[in-house]
Design an enzyme around this catalytic site. Structure first.
Site, PDB file in Angstrom:
ATOM      1  N   ASP A 122      37.634  55.141  26.910  1.00  0.00           N
ATOM      2  CA  ASP A 122      36.578  56.400  27.283  1.00  0.00           C
ATOM      3  C   ASP A 122      36.817  56.377  26.312  1.00  0.00           C
ATOM      4  OD1 ASP A 122      35.745  58.458  28.883  1.00  0.00           O
ATOM      5  OD2 ASP A 122      37.358  58.903  29.830  1.00  0.00           O
TER       6      ASP A 122
ATOM      7  N   ASP B 156      36.990  61.570  30.451  1.00  0.00           N
ATOM      8  CA  ASP B 156      35.769  61.655  32.130  1.00  0.00           C
ATOM      9  C   ASP B 156      36.683  60.679  32.398  1.00  0.00           C
ATOM     10  OD1 ASP B 156      34.365  59.873  31.192  1.00  0.00           O
ATOM     11  OD2 ASP B 156      32.232  60.415  31.821  1.00  0.00           O
TER      12      ASP B 156
ATOM     13  N   ASP C 174      33.332  53.807  29.052  1.00  0.00           N
ATOM     14  CA  ASP C 174      31.799  54.203  27.914  1.00  0.00           C
ATOM     15  C   ASP C 174      31.235  53.275  26.548  1.00  0.00           C
ATOM     16  OD1 ASP C 174      33.075  55.496  25.718  1.00  0.00           O
ATOM     17  OD2 ASP C 174      32.870  57.430  27.392  1.00  0.00           O
TER      18      ASP C 174
ATOM     19  N   ASP D 158      24.662  40.954  31.388  1.00  0.00           N
ATOM     20  CA  ASP D 158      23.923  40.434  32.846  1.00  0.00           C
ATOM     21  C   ASP D 158      22.824  40.654  32.904  1.00  0.00           C
ATOM     22  OD1 ASP D 158      25.865  40.526  35.349  1.00  0.00           O
ATOM     23  OD2 ASP D 158      27.147  40.602  33.887  1.00  0.00           O
TER      24      ASP D 158
ATOM     25  N   ASP E 194      22.760  37.091  37.096  1.00  0.00           N
ATOM     26  CA  ASP E 194      23.633  37.286  38.735  1.00  0.00           C
ATOM     27  C   ASP E 194      23.194  37.050  39.414  1.00  0.00           C
ATOM     28  OD1 ASP E 194      25.439  39.789  39.928  1.00  0.00           O
ATOM     29  OD2 ASP E 194      24.111  40.626  40.880  1.00  0.00           O
TER      30      ASP E 194
ATOM     31  N   GLU F 243      25.545  32.538  37.841  1.00  0.00           N
ATOM     32  CA  GLU F 243      26.002  32.431  38.394  1.00  0.00           C
ATOM     33  C   GLU F 243      25.833  31.290  39.484  1.00  0.00           C
ATOM     34  OE1 GLU F 243      28.597  36.116  41.388  1.00  0.00           O
ATOM     35  OE2 GLU F 243      26.810  36.285  41.196  1.00  0.00           O
TER      36      GLU F 243
ATOM     37  N   HIS G  35      35.362  40.067  37.628  1.00  0.00           N
ATOM     38  CA  HIS G  35      34.928  41.745  38.301  1.00  0.00           C
ATOM     39  C   HIS G  35      35.412  41.297  39.478  1.00  0.00           C
ATOM     40  CE1 HIS G  35      31.340  39.904  37.494  1.00  0.00           C
ATOM     41  NE2 HIS G  35      30.824  41.097  38.451  1.00  0.00           N
ATOM     42  N   ASP G  36      34.856  39.916  40.328  1.00  0.00           N
ATOM     43  CA  ASP G  36      34.959  39.586  41.501  1.00  0.00           C
ATOM     44  C   ASP G  36      35.918  39.036  41.516  1.00  0.00           C
ATOM     45  OD1 ASP G  36      32.430  41.120  41.367  1.00  0.00           O
ATOM     46  OD2 ASP G  36      31.318  38.626  40.897  1.00  0.00           O
TER      47      ASP G  36
HETATM   48  C1  GLC Z   1      27.955  39.220  41.325  1.00  0.00           C
HETATM   49  C2  GLC Z   1      28.428  40.165  40.904  1.00  0.00           C
HETATM   50  C3  GLC Z   1      28.860  40.928  41.809  1.00  0.00           C
HETATM   51  C4  GLC Z   1      27.487  41.677  42.713  1.00  0.00           C
HETATM   52  C5  GLC Z   1      26.878  40.968  42.897  1.00  0.00           C
HETATM   53  C6  GLC Z   1      25.932  41.468  43.558  1.00  0.00           C
HETATM   54  O1  GLC Z   1      28.396  38.135  42.939  1.00  0.00           O
HETATM   55  O2  GLC Z   1      29.013  39.609  39.656  1.00  0.00           O
HETATM   56  O3  GLC Z   1      29.753  42.318  40.890  1.00  0.00           O
HETATM   57  O4  GLC Z   1      28.893  42.652  43.210  1.00  0.00           O
HETATM   58  O5  GLC Z   1      26.449  39.905  42.401  1.00  0.00           O
HETATM   59  O6  GLC Z   1      24.642  41.802  42.796  1.00  0.00           O
HETATM   60 CA    CA Z   2      33.833  58.156  29.706  1.00  0.00          CA
END
Ligand code: GLC
Ligand code: CA
Length: 625
Positions: free
Chosen positions: A88, A92, A96, A165, A267, A321, A395-396
């Site tokens: 950051d 905030d 970023d 993405d 995605d 994905e 991140h999932d």
């Molecule tokens: C993919 C992303 C995930 C998101 C989902 C809906 O699986 O990796 O983070 O929530 O798609 O877009």
């Molecule tokens: Ca920030």
């Protein structure tokens, strides 16, 4: 609850179990001549095994090395950055682009070749950027387009490529297309979405991933129709049947590729085509997304069109994905089809969950035999065509060390290093999740109010609504929830790990005091320095990229051992997945064999009969040829 890798009972080694494993390599081979040679090898190997009773499978000879078609994205190590949690710059509490810009040299210092950046587009953030309200603008919390340009140039100046993405199964309900569409059936944007007219009665049941009622249809009064949303109600699905929509998406992709980005992570791409007759689904299909919701009749036609009209004009690198079976996934990446380059599957990260429950890990942990079978199967799938990926976190997913290693103080570091050895020595392109190089672990929130993730919050609401056990749910989520992998990056021992001077959007893991970049850069023995060494090792020899993978000692429930071999180079990788001493027998004299890397100060004990004894979570890579 201890969900670590448990010891599966060792089944008596039967002829059948050996044959079954060998089949992974054998029967995918289209060349019958090779098949016959291998069959002979198999019979000899099996005979040896039965005679010795030792239970290790002889590595097969390197007879089917496919011709190498070198590509940068096959040889690259990708580092995934979740921008909201990286750095950051303005206090905030939200990471970023300027934050990323300030840390470009850190990324460079890792030795990685490319970055996958999670969505940075304008978004109301119901699903942290996966609900895009303007594809050609930057999320206001993250900065402005000029910051993006500076960041991209900064990466490129350092020789690092950037993929972004591409989230086009759905957009945000705040996208101007949807805002216009929902006003009237006559809107030119109405057919950018999927609608079910109310005069046709209630829409056929479809489940939604992020809806408290699990209902993927939402009624819209102004049009007297329901729109489809496989994810949250704030993420209406786009209608790919409409050629105008497809052209809008291609135009947007060109916009980013013209800026110089190097490709896309696609995605939920298998969902873009659905069966629009919406046949009835049995309740048991709830959640079986790939088979019943995705992979519609036009999926590959659209991807081929996208390739022709956009991707191949830019030589863009792409990763899908991709849920589903080997056959489903292969369709995206088989080069003769001219669709996409790489795909990542879910079979690996889904190991160890209880059946029919949302991401509840089996309290017994997961079995290494299953783990080896799954990763061997996918390696074999891409051994002669297509290209895969290898990852244990993103991140999932929760933090890799908590889910697949052991995050106790005693073993967090050594098991992180072991898992890093796995990812960076396997075939397929590694996608390494930021923070795993520090050995960051799950934060394990006790309170629902600490969580942010829409997936978790909607599932919690569902458990509650059904009168289910919310405490059990919270306990389970300490291992598997996505927020565990989204806590802010840990830069140093100052407040909030140096991530922000303000209040972080998600709490920082208190272990930042010792688990942080500054401390680990100084410690030659740190997880971070091990990661850098392992990156160098992978990049030092193409055998780690293109080499044939051969699993050895397949029936060993504690140790994962395999070789990677290309031409005159051959490496042996041995990984102990458990918190106790374990041994493997590799079947050849180990005296004098060079250890390339090892996660303990004193290397594993080897002998001239091929026995290797490994300390808890010990990992080693040897050069045997
Ligand atoms: C993919 C992303 C995930 C998101 C989902 C809906 O699986 O990796 O983070 O929530 O798609 O877009
Ligand atoms: Ca920030």
């Amino acid at each position: 609850m201890d969900k670590r890798c448990f010891t599966e009972p060792v089944k008596p080694l039967s002829y059948r179990s050996i044959i079954n494993f060998k089949q992974l390599h054998l029967f995918d081979d289209p060349d019958m001549k090779l098949f016959n040679i291998k069959l002979k090898e198999l019979i000899i190997a099996t005979g040896l095994m039965l005679l010795s009773g030792s239970g290790f499978a002889q590595p097969m000879k390197n007879t089917n090395q496919p011709e190498i078609n070198r590509k940068w994205w096959k040889e690259a190590i990708f580092y995934q950055i979740y921008p909201r949690s990286f750095m950051d710059s303005n206090g905030d509490g939200i990471g970023d682009l300027k934050g990323i810009i300030s840390k470009l040299d850190y990324v460079k210092s890792l030795g990685v070749d490319a970055v996958w950046l999670n969505p940075v587009y304008a978004s109301p953030n119901y699903d942290n950027g996966y609900d895009i309200s303007d594809y050609q603008n930057i999320m206001k919390e993250f900065g402005v387009m000029q910051d993006f340009d500076v960041m991209l140039k900064g990466f490129h100046d350092r020789g690092i490529k950037v993929i972004m993405d591409l989230v086009v199964n759905h957009c945000s309900s705040e996208h101007k297309w949807f805002k216009a569409a929902r006003i009237s059936r006559k809107s030119r944007y109405y057919n950018y979405f999927h609608w079910w007219p109310a005069e046709n009665g209630a829409p056929p049941k479809r489940w939604s991933a992020f809806d408290p009622d699990a209902n993927a249809w939402k009624y819209n009064k102004a049009t007297n129709s329901y729109y489809l949303h496989y994810f949250a109600a704030q993420q209406p699905d786009l209608n790919w049947e409409n050629p105008k929509l497809r052209q809008e998406i291609y135009k947007m992709m060109r916009f980013w590729l013209d800026k110089g980005i190097d490709g896309f992570r696609m995605d939920a791409i298998a969902y873009i085509s659905k069966d629009l007759t919406f046949p009835p689904l049995h309740a048991k299909y709830h959640g079986d997304w790939a088979m019943y919701y995705a992979g519609g009749p036009h999926l590959h036609e659209y991807i081929k069109e996208m390739n022709r009209q956009v991707l191949n004009k830019y030589n863009a690198a792409t990763v899908a994905e991709a849920m589903g079976t080997v056959n489903d996934v292969m369709k995206f990446v088989d080069p003769v089809r001219s669709e996409l380059n790489m795909a990542y599957h879910f079979e690996g990260v889904n190991i160890g969950y209880l059946p029919n429950e949302y991401k509840m890990v089996n309290p017994k942990g997961y079995g290494l035999l299953k783990f080896k079978r799954v990763y061997s199967k996918w390696d074999s799938a891409f051994a002669t065509k297509g290209w895969g990926t290898i990852y244990l976190g993103n991140h999932d997913q929760p933090r890799m060390v908590t889910r697949w290693g052991n995050d106790s103080p005693e073993f967090r570091e050594v098991s992180s290093k072991m898992l890093t050895t796995f990812i960076l020595s396997m075939g397929g392109t590694p996608y390494y999740y930021f923070g795993d190089e520090l050995g960051m672990s799950n934060i394990k929130f006790d309170k629902i109010s600490d969580y942010n993730d829409i997936e978790l919050l909607t599932n919690y609401a569902q458990v509650k609504a059904k009168g289910g056990d919310t405490n059990r749910f919270i306990e389970g989520m300490k291992i598997s929830s996505r927020d565990n992998g989204r806590t802010p990056f840990q830069w140093n021992a100052s407040a909030n790990g140096g991530f922000t001077t303000g209040k972080p959007w998600l709490k920082v893991n208190p272990n930042y005091i010792s688990v942080n970049v500054e401390a680990e850069e100084k410690d030659t023995n740190s997880v971070l320095n091990y990661f850098k060494e392992m990156v160098k090792l992978r990049k030092s020899n193409l055998a780690f990229v293109y080499g044939k993978y051969t699993l050895i000692d397949a029936g060993n429930p504690d140790v994962y051992a395999y070789t990677r071999e290309l031409n005159n180079d051959k490496y042996l990788i041995v990984l102990n997945f458990h918190a106790k001493t374990a041994a493997t027998n590799v079947g050849f004299d180990m005296t004098g064999i060079k250890t390339m890397i090892n996660n303990y100060a004193d290397g594993p004990v080897t002998d001239n009969a091929g026995q290797i004894t490994l300390k808890p979570y010990e990992a080693a890579v040897f050069k045997i040829k």
